[in-house]
Design a protein around this motif. Structure first.
Motif, PDB file in Angstrom:
ATOM      1  N   GLU A 175      37.216  37.345  50.504  1.00  0.00           N
ATOM      2  CA  GLU A 175      37.746  38.038  49.760  1.00  0.00           C
ATOM      3  C   GLU A 175      38.641  38.654  50.270  1.00  0.00           C
ATOM      4  O   GLU A 175      39.432  39.092  49.212  1.00  0.00           O
ATOM      5  N   GLU A 178      41.900  36.732  49.347  1.00  0.00           N
ATOM      6  CA  GLU A 178      42.388  36.570  47.967  1.00  0.00           C
ATOM      7  C   GLU A 178      42.883  37.917  47.466  1.00  0.00           C
ATOM      8  O   GLU A 178      44.086  37.413  47.024  1.00  0.00           O
ATOM      9  N   GLY A 179      42.613  39.314  48.487  1.00  0.00           N
ATOM     10  CA  GLY A 179      42.492  40.381  47.970  1.00  0.00           C
ATOM     11  C   GLY A 179      44.314  40.628  48.118  1.00  0.00           C
ATOM     12  O   GLY A 179      45.072  41.311  47.178  1.00  0.00           O
ATOM     13  N   ASP A 182      46.866  38.439  45.338  1.00  0.00           N
ATOM     14  CA  ASP A 182      46.956  39.211  44.485  1.00  0.00           C
ATOM     15  C   ASP A 182      47.585  40.250  44.747  1.00  0.00           C
ATOM     16  O   ASP A 182      48.641  40.438  43.896  1.00  0.00           O
ATOM     17  N   GLN A 183      47.597  41.092  46.057  1.00  0.00           N
ATOM     18  CA  GLN A 183      48.137  42.155  45.836  1.00  0.00           C
ATOM     19  C   GLN A 183      50.215  41.407  46.266  1.00  0.00           C
ATOM     20  O   GLN A 183      50.860  42.100  45.560  1.00  0.00           O
ATOM     21  N   ASN A 200      40.036  32.309  43.370  1.00  0.00           N
ATOM     22  CA  ASN A 200      40.014  33.639  42.267  1.00  0.00           C
ATOM     23  C   ASN A 200      40.963  34.377  42.272  1.00  0.00           C
ATOM     24  O   ASN A 200      41.160  35.141  42.515  1.00  0.00           O
ATOM     25  N   PHE A 201      42.986  33.990  41.802  1.00  0.00           N
ATOM     26  CA  PHE A 201      43.636  34.721  41.776  1.00  0.00           C
ATOM     27  C   PHE A 201      43.299  35.998  40.061  1.00  0.00           C
ATOM     28  O   PHE A 201      42.952  35.287  39.261  1.00  0.00           O
ATOM     29  N   GLU A 202      43.657  36.659  40.161  1.00  0.00           N
ATOM     30  CA  GLU A 202      43.814  37.677  39.596  1.00  0.00           C
ATOM     31  C   GLU A 202      45.072  38.156  38.787  1.00  0.00           C
ATOM     32  O   GLU A 202      45.657  38.679  38.018  1.00  0.00           O
ATOM     33  N   GLN A 203      46.031  38.016  39.450  1.00  0.00           N
ATOM     34  CA  GLN A 203      47.195  38.016  39.255  1.00  0.00           C
ATOM     35  C   GLN A 203      48.402  36.791  39.496  1.00  0.00           C
ATOM     36  O   GLN A 203      47.802  36.290  40.319  1.00  0.00           O
TER      37      GLN A 203
END
Length: 216
Positions: A175, A178-179, A182-183, A200-203
């Protein structure tokens, strides 16, 4: 809030081909990657994922085609291209007799240090707060992987090239990484990676290439 990457870069592959042990792994491979984008390489063992990563970071030359950075042949650019890359392979690349703090100081000295993240903060972000002065060889496999991942945070590398970055990490470590991805994408960075983990990409924008489909 972390600072954005100051310039937008482009990585282009045109007609890339790779031969290993007299066998064509892939051919006529094209893609374009820009700031804020990630490319995930998929495929079964032997499809050429690691070989492609080695081509992308300049460890080996392609057997066909050309790799371009900002429109220029990346392999001819040499060190000028390499300064924009952070590479993490199957091996962590840590010096085991040194502490995590000492390992990161060396990495920072060899690369372009980021002004907005210090070594202590990087170690804290990968869950190694309190372990900064422990010899790296005394850390668990997962902790040693975290030291390697912390190197990504402290150097100003626009392009991350990563071979199975989640190896030996627990759920919390996954996790955290993954963060980090994204950053990195949010600030305009790029990434090319292989992984068996469903990310799980959020960006950013994520592309995928399945090299199994290109096996000869």
């Amino acid at each position: 809030m972390h600072t954005a990457i100051s310039e937008s870069f482009t990585l282009e592959a045109r007609g890339l081909g790779c031969i290993r042990d007299d066998r064509q792994l892939f051919s006529a491979l094209d893609f374009t990657l820009r700031g804020g984008e990630a490319l995930i390489l998929e495929g079964r063992n032997g499809s050429g994922k690691t070989s492609l990563l080695r081509i992308l970071c300049g460890i080996r030359l392609p057997d066909d085609g050309v790799l371009r950075w900002q429109g220029e042949d990346a392999h001819r650019l040499g060190a000028e291209f390499h300064q924009h890359i952070a590479y993490l392979g199957h091996r962590d690349g840590n010096k085991l007799d040194l502490t995590p703090l000492e390992n990161l100081r060396i990495a920072q000295g060899l690369g372009r240090a980021r002004a907005d993240i210090g070594i202590e903060e990087a170690l804290d972000r990968v869950g190694l707060y309190g372990f900064e002065d422990v010899p790296t060889r005394n850390l668990s496999a997962g902790q040693q992987r975290r030291v390697a991942i912390a190197r990504l945070l402290i150097t100003e590398a626009e392009l991350w090239i990563l071979d199975e970055p989640f190896t030996s990490l627990d759920r919390k470590g996954i996790e955290d990484v993954e963060g980090m991805f994204d950053q990195h994408l949010a600030r305009g960075g790029m990434a090319v990676l292989t992984t068996h983990h469903r990310m799980n990409f959020e960006q950013g924008e994520v592309h995928r290439i399945d090299l199994s489909e290109r096996l000869q």
